[in-house]
Design an enzyme around this catalytic site. Structure first.
Site, PDB file in Angstrom:
ATOM      1  N   HIS B  38      30.843   6.605  -1.272  1.00 57.28           N
ATOM      2  CA  HIS B  38      32.025   6.183  -2.027  1.00 57.28           C
ATOM      3  C   HIS B  38      33.224   5.988  -1.107  1.00 57.28           C
ATOM      4  CE1 HIS B  38      30.054   6.836  -5.892  1.00 57.28           C
ATOM      5  NE2 HIS B  38      31.113   6.306  -6.462  1.00 57.28           N
ATOM      6  N   LYS B 103      26.202  14.428 -13.480  1.00 59.22           N
ATOM      7  CA  LYS B 103      26.226  15.611 -14.343  1.00 59.22           C
ATOM      8  C   LYS B 103      27.573  16.279 -14.203  1.00 59.22           C
ATOM      9  CE  LYS B 103      24.257  18.723 -10.877  1.00 59.22           C
ATOM     10  NZ  LYS B 103      25.246  19.791 -10.619  1.00 59.22           N
TER      11      LYS B 103
END
Lengths: 278, 185
Positions: B38, B103
């Site tokens: 990222h 999650k």
């Protein structure tokens, strides 16, 4: 004085570490089955069903239980009447490196600043202790990053006592919420010093889920915390339910008259540990 | 709770019909990216360089798989905790990313970005890495090979099971902890 070959230790460690990555301990699987029966919502039951299927599949295929195969943490007790032919530390680390390579386990260790992966999951985090006797006890745990990130250490005042400990632990679990892959297990270190408390908290995670603390007063604290955490209703994977925590294990040590160190080490549901005595 | 079967790339029509709690089975192509990847994607956007995969309609899976053993496309491949990607996600959603899979909780900024860009956040079962890998039929590294487990991979998935955690209307699935039950507020 007994002599042990370093190469024997490497072989033993390699086999133990590799096995831990793919085979969930029986007590954890039994806890999953029990809680699956006891949960009342379809979502909570479904999570336990998936975790049991995942454990079965990992055993069948040899794939790791979780892609996060963890940093390798060892607690080693060395008998004072035993001598290792070669380097004990290197023997353990080489066994770990071999297991992560040959077992296709993910290497997660990296430089904290450049983030460059060390490539072989080294270094192992090893805690050494000396005990009477002529044996070596090596305990291993694979510690994943997601749950480790939710762990905390704090320095309470003596006046805060049990009430302060209880509140800190509960608020930590609430704040962590679904992040650390509940149902979790908690290792708690109370007392000692700033660095001793989290080492105790981590060591406590080696105990089996059904293991009772030998001191009834501490066992009672563990039971109370477990019941309170499960009243929070966070549930498996945070989807709600009766099982937020599978077990709470506490270790205590005397501390300074001015201090009350407290450490909470969060363990995800993939509780991977092994122990061997050589 | 409804059940949907979606094929990538996702459209507004795909995402806006979803409500937190729905079960979705994804088929098609998804891209893996986690922490280090990222950061590098942000650097590429800053310097105006084309990204290694099309963001429009894309699903990014926050995962660092274990190595593929012989005869398998991928190793264990369950989700990693999503909040670490929160500082990057709004920008990617503004550029067309339609969903992420991970999650754990998301920040208010991410939830706002989901509403603004008609995007969703999916949860996969954490720790079920071996089980989820069964739904991945092919995998290849398409960028940042040097990052090892953190490299960007193109995954081909079939009926990959996820839950809608945050939907396009501000709905959220996660249970609110019952603080009153333990005497906290």
């Amino acid at each position: 004085m007994r002599t042990i070959q370093a190469s024997d230790i490497t072989d033993t460690v390699a086999s133990m570490v590799r096995d831990a990555g793919v085979r969930l301990p029986d007590d954890v699987k039994a806890a999953f089955r029990r809680h699956m029966r006891e949960e009342t919502t379809p979502a909570a039951k479904e999570i336990f069903r998936q975790l049991l299927e995942n454990a079965e599949l990992a055993e069948e295929t040899g794939l790791p239980l979780c892609q996060d195969c963890g940093l390798a943490v060892f607690f080693v007790e060395i008998g004072e009447d035993v001598r290792v032919e070669g380097s004990l530390k290197q023997a353990i680390e080489q066994g770990m490196i071999r297991a992560y390579a040959e077992g296709y386990l993910r290497k997660s260790s990296c430089d904290p600043m450049t983030r460059a992966n060390t490539g072989d999951n080294s270094p192992a985090i090893i805690h050494f202790d000396f005990v009477p006797g002529d044996r070596i006890r090596i305990a291993f745990m694979a510690k994943g990053g997601g749950s480790e990130n939710m762990s905390r250490v704090t320095m309470l005042t003596p006046a805060q006592g049990w009430k302060g400990i209880r509140e800190f632990v509960l608020r930590r679990v609430v704040e962590a919420g679904p992040n650390p892959c509940p149902p979790i297990m908690l290792g708690i270190g109370i007392g000692g010093t700033f660095e001793k408390a989290p080492v105790m908290a981590k060591h406590a995670l080696l105990r089996g889920l059904e293991d009772r603390h030998p001191d009834p007063a501490v066992a009672k604290m563990e039971d109370e915390l477990l019941a309170d955490i499960n009243r929070l209703g966070i549930g498996p994977m945070g989807l709600g339910g009766a099982t937020t925590c599978l077990g709470v294990k506490i270790e205590m040590a005397p501390c300074h008259i001015a201090s009350l160190p407290l450490a909470v080490n969060v363990q995800c549901h993939s509780i991977r540990h092994r122990e061997v005595v050589i | 709770m409804a059940e949907f079967h979606l094929t990538t790339p996702l459209t507004d029509a795909d995402t806006t019909q979803l409500t937190a709690g729905d079960v979705v089975f994804i088929t098609g192509t998804i891209y893996t990216a986690r922490d280090a990847a990222h950061k590098r994607l942000m650097d590429l956007i800053d310097s105006g360089v084309q990204l290694p995969f099309p963001l429009e309609g894309s699903i990014i899976y926050y995962v660092g798989p274990s190595p593929a053993p012989p005869g398998r496309p991928i190793g264990a491949a369950g989700p990693t905790t999503s909040y670490r990607m929160d500082s990057y996600a709004p920008r990617l959603h503004a550029l067309g990313q339609k969903a992420s899979i991970g999650k754990g909780k998301r920040s208010d900024e991410v939830k706002a970005a989901l509403r603004e860009n008609m995007a969703v956040y999916f949860g996969a079962t954490g720790g079920a890495g071996a089980l989820l890998s069964k739904c991945i039929t092919a995998a290849r590294v398409i960028a940042f090979d040097d990052l090892g487990p953190e490299a960007i991979r193109e995954l081909t998935v079939e009926n990959f099971p996820v839950l809608v955690i945050n939907d396009t209307k501000g709905g959220e699935l996660y249970a609110k902890p019952d603080l009153a039950a333990v005497g906290l507020d």
